[in-house]
Design an enzyme around this catalytic site. Sequence first.
Site, PDB file in Angstrom:
ATOM      1  N   THR A 122     -33.604  69.506  93.742  1.00 42.53           N
ATOM      2  CA  THR A 122     -32.165  69.402  93.986  1.00 42.53           C
ATOM      3  C   THR A 122     -31.630  68.253  93.137  1.00 42.53           C
ATOM      4  O   THR A 122     -32.028  67.099  93.335  1.00 42.53           O
ATOM      5  CB  THR A 122     -31.906  69.129  95.485  1.00 42.53           C
ATOM      6  N   LEU A 153     -35.273  76.989 100.660  1.00 40.93           N
ATOM      7  CA  LEU A 153     -36.203  77.209 101.776  1.00 40.93           C
ATOM      8  C   LEU A 153     -36.046  76.132 102.839  1.00 40.93           C
ATOM      9  O   LEU A 153     -35.618  75.014 102.555  1.00 40.93           O
ATOM     10  CB  LEU A 153     -37.650  77.241 101.272  1.00 40.93           C
ATOM     11  N   ARG A 154     -36.391  76.518 104.069  1.00 39.36           N
ATOM     12  CA  ARG A 154     -36.397  75.560 105.180  1.00 39.36           C
ATOM     13  C   ARG A 154     -37.837  75.226 105.507  1.00 39.36           C
ATOM     14  O   ARG A 154     -38.645  76.142 105.683  1.00 39.36           O
ATOM     15  CB  ARG A 154     -35.763  76.164 106.437  1.00 39.36           C
ATOM     16  N   GLU A 155     -38.158  73.935 105.624  1.00 39.46           N
ATOM     17  CA  GLU A 155     -39.500  73.585 106.080  1.00 39.46           C
ATOM     18  C   GLU A 155     -39.698  74.206 107.455  1.00 39.46           C
ATOM     19  O   GLU A 155     -38.781  74.275 108.259  1.00 39.46           O
ATOM     20  CB  GLU A 155     -39.654  72.063 106.153  1.00 39.46           C
ATOM     21  N   ASN A 211     -25.784  72.473 101.323  1.00 35.41           N
ATOM     22  CA  ASN A 211     -26.324  71.479 102.251  1.00 35.41           C
ATOM     23  C   ASN A 211     -25.213  70.675 102.928  1.00 35.41           C
ATOM     24  O   ASN A 211     -25.297  70.358 104.113  1.00 35.41           O
ATOM     25  CB  ASN A 211     -27.300  70.547 101.532  1.00 35.41           C
ATOM     26  N   PHE A 252     -26.741  76.859 113.233  1.00 29.81           N
ATOM     27  CA  PHE A 252     -26.394  75.449 112.991  1.00 29.81           C
ATOM     28  C   PHE A 252     -25.297  74.947 113.935  1.00 29.81           C
ATOM     29  O   PHE A 252     -24.520  74.084 113.588  1.00 29.81           O
ATOM     30  CB  PHE A 252     -26.006  75.222 111.519  1.00 29.81           C
ATOM     31  N   LEU A 253     -25.264  75.537 115.129  1.00 27.27           N
ATOM     32  CA  LEU A 253     -24.308  75.073 116.141  1.00 27.27           C
ATOM     33  C   LEU A 253     -25.061  74.588 117.385  1.00 27.27           C
ATOM     34  O   LEU A 253     -24.613  74.810 118.501  1.00 27.27           O
ATOM     35  CB  LEU A 253     -23.332  76.196 116.513  1.00 27.27           C
ATOM     36  N   CYS A 263     -33.769  66.472 103.161  1.00 27.31           N
ATOM     37  CA  CYS A 263     -32.698  66.991 102.298  1.00 27.31           C
ATOM     38  C   CYS A 263     -31.288  66.558 102.686  1.00 27.31           C
ATOM     39  O   CYS A 263     -30.608  65.902 101.893  1.00 27.31           O
ATOM     40  CB  CYS A 263     -32.769  68.517 102.245  1.00 27.31           C
ATOM     41  N   LYS A 266     -30.092  62.735 102.138  1.00 30.29           N
ATOM     42  CA  LYS A 266     -30.011  62.265 100.742  1.00 30.29           C
ATOM     43  C   LYS A 266     -29.042  63.136  99.927  1.00 30.29           C
ATOM     44  O   LYS A 266     -28.362  62.639  99.031  1.00 30.29           O
ATOM     45  CB  LYS A 266     -31.398  62.230 100.099  1.00 30.29           C
TER      46      LYS A 266
HETATM   47  N1  LIG Z   1     -38.546  69.870 101.260  1.00 34.15           N
HETATM   48  C1  LIG Z   1     -37.591  70.796 101.374  1.00 34.15           C
HETATM   49  O1  LIG Z   1     -37.407  71.411 102.414  1.00 34.15           O
HETATM   50  C2  LIG Z   1     -36.717  71.130 100.185  1.00 34.15           C
HETATM   51  C3  LIG Z   1     -35.924  72.287 100.220  1.00 34.15           C
HETATM   52  C4  LIG Z   1     -35.129  72.585  99.119  1.00 34.15           C
HETATM   53  C5  LIG Z   1     -35.111  71.727  98.020  1.00 34.15           C
HETATM   54  N2  LIG Z   1     -35.867  70.600  98.020  1.00 34.15           N
HETATM   55  C6  LIG Z   1     -35.845  69.740  96.836  1.00 34.15           C
HETATM   56  O2  LIG Z   1     -37.033  69.978  96.080  1.00 34.15           O
HETATM   57  C7  LIG Z   1     -37.467  68.765  95.455  1.00 34.15           C
HETATM   58  C8  LIG Z   1     -38.899  68.458  95.879  1.00 34.15           C
HETATM   59  O3  LIG Z   1     -38.903  68.202  97.273  1.00 34.15           O
HETATM   60  P1  LIG Z   1     -40.269  68.114  98.106  1.00 34.15           P
HETATM   61  O4  LIG Z   1     -39.883  67.967  99.525  1.00 34.15           O
HETATM   62  O5  LIG Z   1     -41.154  69.217  97.687  1.00 34.15           O
HETATM   63  O6  LIG Z   1     -40.845  66.725  97.526  1.00 34.15           O
HETATM   64  P2  LIG Z   1     -42.277  66.083  97.743  1.00 34.15           P
HETATM   65  O7  LIG Z   1     -42.079  64.620  97.733  1.00 34.15           O
HETATM   66  O8  LIG Z   1     -42.966  66.730  98.904  1.00 34.15           O
HETATM   67  O9  LIG Z   1     -43.108  66.519  96.431  1.00 34.15           O
HETATM   68  C9  LIG Z   1     -42.842  66.045  95.147  1.00 34.15           C
HETATM   69  C10 LIG Z   1     -44.184  65.979  94.404  1.00 34.15           C
HETATM   70  O10 LIG Z   1     -43.939  65.743  93.014  1.00 34.15           O
HETATM   71  C11 LIG Z   1     -45.012  64.938  92.507  1.00 34.15           C
HETATM   72  N3  LIG Z   1     -44.590  64.386  91.214  1.00 34.15           N
HETATM   73  C12 LIG Z   1     -43.608  63.489  90.948  1.00 34.15           C
HETATM   74  N4  LIG Z   1     -43.509  63.289  89.607  1.00 34.15           N
HETATM   75  C13 LIG Z   1     -44.426  64.079  89.018  1.00 34.15           C
HETATM   76  C14 LIG Z   1     -44.797  64.331  87.671  1.00 34.15           C
HETATM   77  N5  LIG Z   1     -44.190  63.740  86.652  1.00 34.15           N
HETATM   78  N6  LIG Z   1     -45.825  65.187  87.429  1.00 34.15           N
HETATM   79  C15 LIG Z   1     -46.450  65.807  88.439  1.00 34.15           C
HETATM   80  N7  LIG Z   1     -46.132  65.623  89.752  1.00 34.15           N
HETATM   81  C16 LIG Z   1     -45.136  64.773  90.032  1.00 34.15           C
HETATM   82  C17 LIG Z   1     -45.248  63.937  93.609  1.00 34.15           C
HETATM   83  O11 LIG Z   1     -46.520  63.344  93.518  1.00 34.15           O
HETATM   84  C18 LIG Z   1     -45.087  64.827  94.860  1.00 34.15           C
HETATM   85  O12 LIG Z   1     -46.331  65.361  95.281  1.00 34.15           O
HETATM   86  C19 LIG Z   1     -36.449  67.702  95.854  1.00 34.15           C
HETATM   87  O13 LIG Z   1     -35.467  67.621  94.873  1.00 34.15           O
HETATM   88  C20 LIG Z   1     -35.856  68.264  97.141  1.00 34.15           C
HETATM   89  O14 LIG Z   1     -34.545  67.785  97.357  1.00 34.15           O
HETATM   90  C21 LIG Z   1     -36.678  70.289  99.070  1.00 34.15           C
END
Ligand SMILES: NC(=O)c1ccc[n+]([C@@H]2O[C@H](COP(=O)([O-])OP(=O)(O)OC[C@H]3O[C@@H](n4cnc5c(N)ncnc54)[C@H](O)[C@@H]3O)[C@@H](O)[C@H]2O)c1
Length: 437
Positions: A122, A153-155, A211, A252-253, A263, A266
């Site tokens: 994101t 996706l939703r965790e 979001n 979401f209510l 997410c 931030k």
């Molecule tokens: N978690 C969610 O539910 C979700 C949903 C939609 C979007 N997002 C977005 O997706 C992105 C990732 O979120 P996340 O929750 O998976 O993050 P996360 O912190 O779980 O994973 C990020 C990974 O990237 C690795 N990393 C960082 N720099 C790197 C590089 N140069 N080379 C290789 N690996 C590297 C880190 O070691 C880490 O394991 C964010 O921008 C987040 O906002 C997250």
Amino acid sequence: MRIAIIGTGYVGLVSGACFSDFGHHVVCVDKDADKIDALISGAMPIFEPGLDQLVARNAAGGRLEFTTDLAGAVDGAEAIFIAVGTPSRRGDGHADLTYVHSAAREIAAALTGPTVVVTKSTVPVGTGDDVERIIHEAAPDAQAWVVSNPEFLREGAALEDFKHPDRIVIGAEDPHAAEVMREVYRPLYLNKAPLLFTTRRTAELIKYAANAFLATKITFINEIADLCEAVGGDVQDVARGIGLDGRIGAKFLHAGPGYGGSCFPKDTLALLKTAEDVQAPLRIVEAVVKVNDARKRAMGRKVIRALGDDPRGKIVALLGLTFKPNTDDMRDAPSISIVQTLQDAGVRVRGYDPEGMEQARPLMPDVALCDSPYAAAEGADAVVLVTEWDVLRALDLRRLAATMAAPVLVDLRNIYPPEEVEAAGLSWHGVGKAPRS
Ligand SMILES: NC(=O)c1ccc[n+]([C@@H]2O[C@H](COP(=O)([O-])OP(=O)(O)OC[C@H]3O[C@@H](n4cnc5c(N)ncnc54)[C@H](O)[C@@H]3O)[C@@H](O)[C@H]2O)c1
């Protein structure tokens, strides 16, 4: 198709596992060697229902690999996804793009043939332009097209969301890149998942707007909950009464302790910063952020009120610590602020979570973590339901009451009807219903 994924966190690992399940050959890269070693040996670095089997099946089938070698993974990949973290930048709340920029530089240094570089992280509007510039400056002769493909996706329901998405948003400026993306998602397209093609900047904005809207919906019902408490309404009935209107929708209510997670907090902040920079302020989102921040501590104060007189030295058991059920993610979980508020008032806090305790431990070092909800409740002056895990939905309330020093239940998710709680011998405190006398 050959796909490389840079960043093997919640999004990278789920995307990699699902793409390989579609039949693509996927290499997931991460800088964290422990994480990659764990994945190679079959252990999951995160808790996400069904993910372990999906990863095992596709790794065994030779379609899914894990490595720390970015250059090796990029070599020959037709699409390279950037799925690294974009946390809040310390001090000002802008999205910290350090990881995205450095991934772009590493990709540029490793490019060997034509490829599409896809930002799945994101990122603020305009980041795709930065990624394109970084790549073209570092590798002027490389043929690389930069695309935005935000993830929704939703965790906790990530596999289902990835394989049956409401929509797939693709921001591509070039028809060839759009065609490659259509090929990546072809199995879903055949399942009739709508593919929305738009410009790169618009795709980046869609993710933040989505979001911010969801955060607004949650915050709206939370404020209505406070009004219900003040005037004697029932927020669950209000939510149902408005949610049945198709223009509003029921999701979401659910009033609760405020949104948290990796997410919404931030992303709302980062969106405000973008809006501020271009002098197009988003006043509704500004209010949402303020109201939600205040709400988390207000929930701590609600618990303190339920304790009656002087809270100092009293024991409170928090059940459910993660920001929502079915994940071990503790990032910005409301439980963190609630713990802080309680400890500031001299309360001794215990905690229980089915999956999140390992992640919770460093974030709440003075909380005594217990093996079960009943162990946490033993001798406690109040039990607080913070996260609605299934295992917390069918507690033996009489057993809980019998083990406590004072039978007080603060249900921040309105899981249990007040009558049921009182019939079990506990006093009930919930969200969005007038206090019972
Ligand atoms: N978690 C969610 O539910 C979700 C949903 C939609 C979007 N997002 C977005 O997706 C992105 C990732 O979120 P996340 O929750 O998976 O993050 P996360 O912190 O779980 O994973 C990020 C990974 O990237 C690795 N990393 C960082 N720099 C790197 C590089 N140069 N080379 C290789 N690996 C590297 C880190 O070691 C880490 O394991 C964010 O921008 C987040 O906002 C997250």
